[in-house]
Design a protein around this motif. Structure first.
Motif, PDB file in Angstrom:
ATOM      1  N   GLY A  86       0.784  -1.231   0.000  1.00 57.27           N
ATOM      2  CA  GLY A  86       0.000   0.000   0.000  1.00 57.27           C
ATOM      3  C   GLY A  86       0.810   1.271   0.000  1.00 57.27           C
ATOM      4  O   GLY A  86       0.250   2.364  -0.133  1.00 57.27           O
ATOM      5  N   GLY A  87       2.136   1.169   0.165  1.00 59.09           N
ATOM      6  CA  GLY A  87       2.966   2.359   0.231  1.00 59.09           C
ATOM      7  C   GLY A  87       3.442   2.804  -1.142  1.00 59.09           C
ATOM      8  O   GLY A  87       2.973   2.338  -2.180  1.00 59.09           O
ATOM      9  N   CYS A  88       4.375   3.752  -1.148  1.00 62.29           N
ATOM     10  CA  CYS A  88       4.988   4.211  -2.398  1.00 62.29           C
ATOM     11  C   CYS A  88       6.060   3.211  -2.836  1.00 62.29           C
ATOM     12  O   CYS A  88       6.698   2.571  -2.002  1.00 62.29           O
ATOM     13  CB  CYS A  88       5.622   5.584  -2.204  1.00 62.29           C
ATOM     14  SG  CYS A  88       4.409   6.907  -1.989  1.00 62.29           S
ATOM     15  N   LEU A  89       6.230   3.106  -4.136  1.00 65.03           N
ATOM     16  CA  LEU A  89       7.182   2.136  -4.686  1.00 65.03           C
ATOM     17  C   LEU A  89       7.963   2.764  -5.835  1.00 65.03           C
ATOM     18  O   LEU A  89       7.374   3.342  -6.749  1.00 65.03           O
ATOM     19  CB  LEU A  89       6.437   0.897  -5.196  1.00 65.03           C
ATOM     20  CG  LEU A  89       7.265  -0.193  -5.892  1.00 65.03           C
ATOM     21  CD1 LEU A  89       8.209  -0.850  -4.906  1.00 65.03           C
ATOM     22  CD2 LEU A  89       6.355  -1.228  -6.543  1.00 65.03           C
ATOM     23  N   ILE A  90       9.282   2.677  -5.750  1.00 63.15           N
ATOM     24  CA  ILE A  90      10.149   3.070  -6.863  1.00 63.15           C
ATOM     25  C   ILE A  90      11.013   1.865  -7.216  1.00 63.15           C
ATOM     26  O   ILE A  90      11.644   1.272  -6.346  1.00 63.15           O
ATOM     27  CB  ILE A  90      11.044   4.268  -6.503  1.00 63.15           C
ATOM     28  CG1 ILE A  90      10.192   5.511  -6.221  1.00 63.15           C
ATOM     29  CG2 ILE A  90      12.016   4.571  -7.636  1.00 63.15           C
ATOM     30  CD1 ILE A  90      11.012   6.735  -5.860  1.00 63.15           C
ATOM     31  N   VAL A  91      11.018   1.499  -8.504  1.00 62.53           N
ATOM     32  CA  VAL A  91      11.755   0.313  -8.945  1.00 62.53           C
ATOM     33  C   VAL A  91      12.711   0.680 -10.067  1.00 62.53           C
ATOM     34  O   VAL A  91      12.318   1.302 -11.059  1.00 62.53           O
ATOM     35  CB  VAL A  91      10.794  -0.786  -9.459  1.00 62.53           C
ATOM     36  CG1 VAL A  91      11.582  -1.998  -9.924  1.00 62.53           C
ATOM     37  CG2 VAL A  91       9.812  -1.193  -8.382  1.00 62.53           C
ATOM     38  N   VAL A  92      13.980   0.320  -9.881  1.00 65.69           N
ATOM     39  CA  VAL A  92      14.954   0.340 -10.978  1.00 65.69           C
ATOM     40  C   VAL A  92      15.220  -1.114 -11.335  1.00 65.69           C
ATOM     41  O   VAL A  92      15.663  -1.890 -10.486  1.00 65.69           O
ATOM     42  CB  VAL A  92      16.274   1.024 -10.558  1.00 65.69           C
ATOM     43  CG1 VAL A  92      17.287   0.948 -11.699  1.00 65.69           C
ATOM     44  CG2 VAL A  92      16.033   2.467 -10.160  1.00 65.69           C
ATOM     45  N   SER A  93      14.915  -1.486 -12.564  1.00 63.39           N
ATOM     46  CA  SER A  93      15.123  -2.886 -12.951  1.00 63.39           C
ATOM     47  C   SER A  93      15.246  -2.993 -14.460  1.00 63.39           C
ATOM     48  O   SER A  93      14.593  -2.251 -15.202  1.00 63.39           O
ATOM     49  CB  SER A  93      13.951  -3.753 -12.469  1.00 63.39           C
ATOM     50  OG  SER A  93      14.123  -5.092 -12.899  1.00 63.39           O
ATOM     51  N   HIS A  94      16.102  -3.915 -14.899  1.00 63.22           N
ATOM     52  CA  HIS A  94      16.178  -4.209 -16.330  1.00 63.22           C
ATOM     53  C   HIS A  94      15.197  -5.317 -16.695  1.00 63.22           C
ATOM     54  O   HIS A  94      15.107  -5.695 -17.864  1.00 63.22           O
ATOM     55  CB  HIS A  94      17.602  -4.627 -16.719  1.00 63.22           C
ATOM     56  CG  HIS A  94      18.050  -5.892 -16.044  1.00 63.22           C
ATOM     57  ND1 HIS A  94      18.721  -5.910 -14.847  1.00 63.22           N
ATOM     58  CD2 HIS A  94      17.900  -7.185 -16.400  1.00 63.22           C
ATOM     59  CE1 HIS A  94      18.973  -7.156 -14.500  1.00 63.22           C
ATOM     60  NE2 HIS A  94      18.492  -7.955 -15.423  1.00 63.22           N
ATOM     61  N   ASP A  95      14.457  -5.827 -15.699  1.00 64.53           N
ATOM     62  CA  ASP A  95      13.469  -6.881 -15.938  1.00 64.53           C
ATOM     63  C   ASP A  95      12.162  -6.228 -16.391  1.00 64.53           C
ATOM     64  O   ASP A  95      11.386  -5.705 -15.593  1.00 64.53           O
ATOM     65  CB  ASP A  95      13.254  -7.687 -14.652  1.00 64.53           C
ATOM     66  CG  ASP A  95      12.402  -8.930 -14.880  1.00 64.53           C
ATOM     67  OD1 ASP A  95      11.486  -8.878 -15.722  1.00 64.53           O
ATOM     68  OD2 ASP A  95      12.647  -9.945 -14.200  1.00 64.53           O
ATOM     69  N   ARG A  96      11.912  -6.256 -17.694  1.00 71.24           N
ATOM     70  CA  ARG A  96      10.751  -5.561 -18.252  1.00 71.24           C
ATOM     71  C   ARG A  96       9.448  -6.150 -17.753  1.00 71.24           C
ATOM     72  O   ARG A  96       8.473  -5.429 -17.493  1.00 71.24           O
ATOM     73  CB  ARG A  96      10.818  -5.629 -19.783  1.00 71.24           C
ATOM     74  CG  ARG A  96      12.023  -4.928 -20.368  1.00 71.24           C
ATOM     75  CD  ARG A  96      12.421  -5.493 -21.715  1.00 71.24           C
ATOM     76  NE  ARG A  96      12.940  -6.844 -21.594  1.00 71.24           N
ATOM     77  CZ  ARG A  96      13.229  -7.618 -22.627  1.00 71.24           C
ATOM     78  NH1 ARG A  96      13.037  -7.165 -23.857  1.00 71.24           N
ATOM     79  NH2 ARG A  96      13.705  -8.830 -22.441  1.00 71.24           N
ATOM     80  N   PHE A  97       9.388  -7.458 -17.604  1.00 70.16           N
ATOM     81  CA  PHE A  97       8.187  -8.139 -17.123  1.00 70.16           C
ATOM     82  C   PHE A  97       7.847  -7.659 -15.710  1.00 70.16           C
ATOM     83  O   PHE A  97       6.698  -7.351 -15.393  1.00 70.16           O
ATOM     84  CB  PHE A  97       8.440  -9.653 -17.142  1.00 70.16           C
ATOM     85  CG  PHE A  97       7.213 -10.502 -16.977  1.00 70.16           C
ATOM     86  CD1 PHE A  97       6.570 -11.045 -18.074  1.00 70.16           C
ATOM     87  CD2 PHE A  97       6.702 -10.766 -15.716  1.00 70.16           C
ATOM     88  CE1 PHE A  97       5.437 -11.832 -17.913  1.00 70.16           C
ATOM     89  CE2 PHE A  97       5.573 -11.550 -15.542  1.00 70.16           C
ATOM     90  CZ  PHE A  97       4.942 -12.087 -16.648  1.00 70.16           C
TER      91      PHE A  97
END
Length: 657
Positions: free
Chosen positions: A487-498
């Protein structure tokens, strides 16, 4: 034609068996993926197949003349050499073939003899067999695509990601008959991954790889080898086909085990009766009881990954950045960046390696200072920051000691409290693994433990920097399930496109020179936009940028309109909507985009229920009360479907679907 055969391979790590009795083969042209949980020895198996490690039992047979290239998960390169010397040294089969050919040509030019003619013919045949004529062209293409330009740079000065890219370039340049690749997409940015995906898809090389990148796996591979609870399964098809067949198998196993569970109860009653007469009982029936009991135990498959820890409540104020700038010498990371985060916001970050993504995350959390600007964090915000390098812990500490250093007792989302040991069980660390030293964990197990150390602190603002590296597919799927409910904020750095497509609502695109564009669309739409721009289609400029990064904060949008400054289409802080016209108003907010996706699922579910009711109504077997109830529900469903479809059409029209 079989290129490689493995017969009854077994390998243990100390007293822990990694795999036992594995038998399989690789046929010419097969593109195979090896799928198995972390800790089952996937990397070790590749080393055994490559001949760099010896199995405890069994043997590997490779067809005569077939050359094998191997990319390790953590490549071992000679730190004494430069990249150029590494490429040209005799280790490279192709380079050796070229040198042999050049030597044979020179020998024949100097003096033609029967021996020199024979050597020339053999060298010519080797050049044809290795397809080495276009080596220079391929070298430029591969090195350029993997962003390797400074060939006189020493290997010792390279980062882990650079070493992986250099090693990948070496193995591709060798153009072997069999490619063994261990997590080839780790440390590659998305453009590099898509190039490698296309390269391998078109290649005729026989391939066996371990990867967690599901898009990559689905598009490249036509054969999946799965190791599940010590058994080997073959799936002739891509990843989508494998998922379908595995689901069917698990369903059949579940039905089988349910029957076994019922039989176990009966047999248990039989075993408990007349204990004094145990010696006269049927030995075969006693044996059958223990076999049934073992079958039921195996079905449970151990503890599942349950990420249901509590989250700290969030106040109204989340996080706001005002005119934040950051540079390293002449390299600009942020240029007067402004943004206001909303509760529950989900952002993916895309950018080439070295564009400053990790620095940006560190500035958000205060681990690194900005050169200028202001960052205002809400008093209730608790960061959970998972770093790209993964777990940092004493290698000699046991798994349970690492967790107990943070908390002896953990509070779950429903208020219940569990011990550190129980918490580890939830995260797929059974009791026998909890006393394993950190130094003996596999790469995926270390990352899973690292994620636990972040989540155990009950964060409400999660920042995940490349969290998917080395995780097995089951752990990835379960992690995604948790994050979808977070339920919180989410920031994602990822090379996994899926992974990104499933979890984020919009993207920050790091375009270089401090420019960050807020793209309100899917990753696929972003790539389509780039492809159209490369073709020179001006209509795509800023098409899906949501005003080139308007904040989701209403007050901020009003402030921009008041400022009336021209937006250059790059910075998220772009002030105002000049140059975008009415398209800005039509674009969906990230909440509306989320609603659109949810509506599709809701409508499909309602239509499925309606269809089931129609089948029941047409059967003629319903009692009066049941018939009346289903008829009423049928009318309700029709109204609900109409209502939700109308809303879906409204949102879809604005989105341009």
């Amino acid at each position: 034609m079989t290129y490689l055969s493995a017969e009854q391979l077994s390998k243990s790590f100390g007293i822990k068996p990694l795999f036992e009795g594995l038998t399989f083969g690789l046929s010419k042209g097969d593109k195979t993926a090896l799928v198995a949980p972390n800790g089952t020895g996937k990397s070790t198996l590749l080393r055994v197949l490559a001949g760099s490690e010896t199995p405890d039992e069994g043997k590997v047979m490779i067809r005569n003349g077939v050359r094998v290239g191997f990319l390790e998960q953590e490549p071992r390169l000679d730190d004494q050499l430069t990249i150029r010397k590494c490429i040209s040294r005799d280790r490279s089969d192709v380079v050796s073939t070229i040198r042999r050919y050049e030597k044979a040509v020179k020998a024949q030019e100097e003096k033609v003899t029967e021996n020199s003619r024979k050597e020339y013919d053999e060298a010519l045949a080797a050049m044809n067999a290795a397809d080495a004529w276009d080596y220079e062209q391929r070298m430029k293409q591969i090195l350029g695509r993997l962003n390797i330009h400074e060939l006189d740079q020493s290997i010792a000065s390279l980062s882990g990601g650079e070493r992986k890219r250099v090693a990948l370039a070496f193995v591709l340049l060798d153009n072997p008959d069999i490619l063994l690749l261990d997590e080839p997409t780790n440390h590659l940015d998305i453009e590099m991954i898509e190039w490698l995906e296309s390269y391998l898809e078109k290649s005729t090389t026989t391939l066996l790889m371990v990867t967690h990148d599901r898009y990559f796996l689905d598009r490249v591979c036509n054969h999946i080898i799965e190791i599940d609870q010590g058994k080997l399964y073959h799936h002739k098809g891509n990843y989508s086909y494998y998922l379908q067949k595995k689901a069917e198998r698990q369903q059949a196993e579940e039905q089988s085990v349910n029957k076994a569970g019922q039989l176990l109860k009966k047999e248990l009653e039989w075993m408990r009766r007349a204990p004094k007469a145990r010696g006269t009982k049927s030995k075969s029936r006693i044996s059958a009881f223990y076999e049934t009991e073992e079958k039921v135990k195996q079905q449970t498959g151990g503890p599942g990954l349950r990420l249901d820890i509590s989250m700290q409540r969030m106040g109204k104020k989340i996080l706001e950045l005002k005119n934040v700038s950051k540079s390293f010498g002449s390299t600009v990371i942020l240029d007067s960046f402004s943004y206001s985060f909303n509760r529950g916001e989900r952002i993916g970050i895309i950018g080439n390696n070295g564009s400053g993504k990790t620095t940006f995350l560190n500035i958000l959390t205060g681990e690194e200072e900005a050169d200028a600007g202001f960052i205002d964090k809400g008093s209730t915000i608790i960061y959970g920051h998972y770093r790209q390098q993964g777990l940092e812990a004493d290698e000699n500490l046991r798994v349970i000691e690492v967790i107990k250093e943070i908390a002896e007792v953990i509070t779950l989302s429903d208020g219940r409290q569990i011990s550190a040991s129980q918490f580890l069980e939830h995260f797929m660390f059974p009791s026998k693994m909890q006393y394993t030293p950190v130094g003996k964990l596999s790469g995926g197990e270390r990352r899973r433990l690292g994620l636990m150390m972040v989540l155990i602190k009950n964060p409400n603002f999660l920042i995940l920097d490349e969290p998917t590296n080395d995780l097995d597919l089951e752990t990835l799927t379960r992690l995604e399930d948790f994050l979808q409910d977070f339920g919180g904020c989410l920031i994602v750095v990822s090379h996994d496109r899926f992974f990104m497509e499933k979890l984020v609502d919009h993207y920050f695109i790091f375009e270089g020179n401090g420019h960050i564009r807020d793209f309100n669309g899917t990753y696929r739409e972003y790539r389509q936009e780039l492809a159209q721009k490369e073709k020179g289609d001006p209509a795509t400029d800023h098409k899906s940028s949501d005003g080139a990064g308007q904040s989701r904060s209403g007050s901020k949008s009003k402030q921009r309109a008041a400022n009336g400054k021209k937006n250059d289409g790059h910075n998220v802080s772009g002030n105002g909507s000049d140059g975008f016209g009415a398209d800005v108003k039509k674009k969906l907010s990230y909440k509306e985009r989320k609603e659109l996706g949810a509506l599709e699922k809701e409508i499909a579910k309602l239509e499925e229920e309606k269809s089931e009711i129609e089948t029941a109504l047409a059967s003629g077997t319903l009692e009066y009360e049941d018939l009346q109830h289903k008829s009423e529900r049928h009318g309700e469903l029709g109204a609900l479907i109409d209502q939700k479809s109308e809303r879906w059409l409204e949102l879809a029209e604005r989105e341009g679907i």
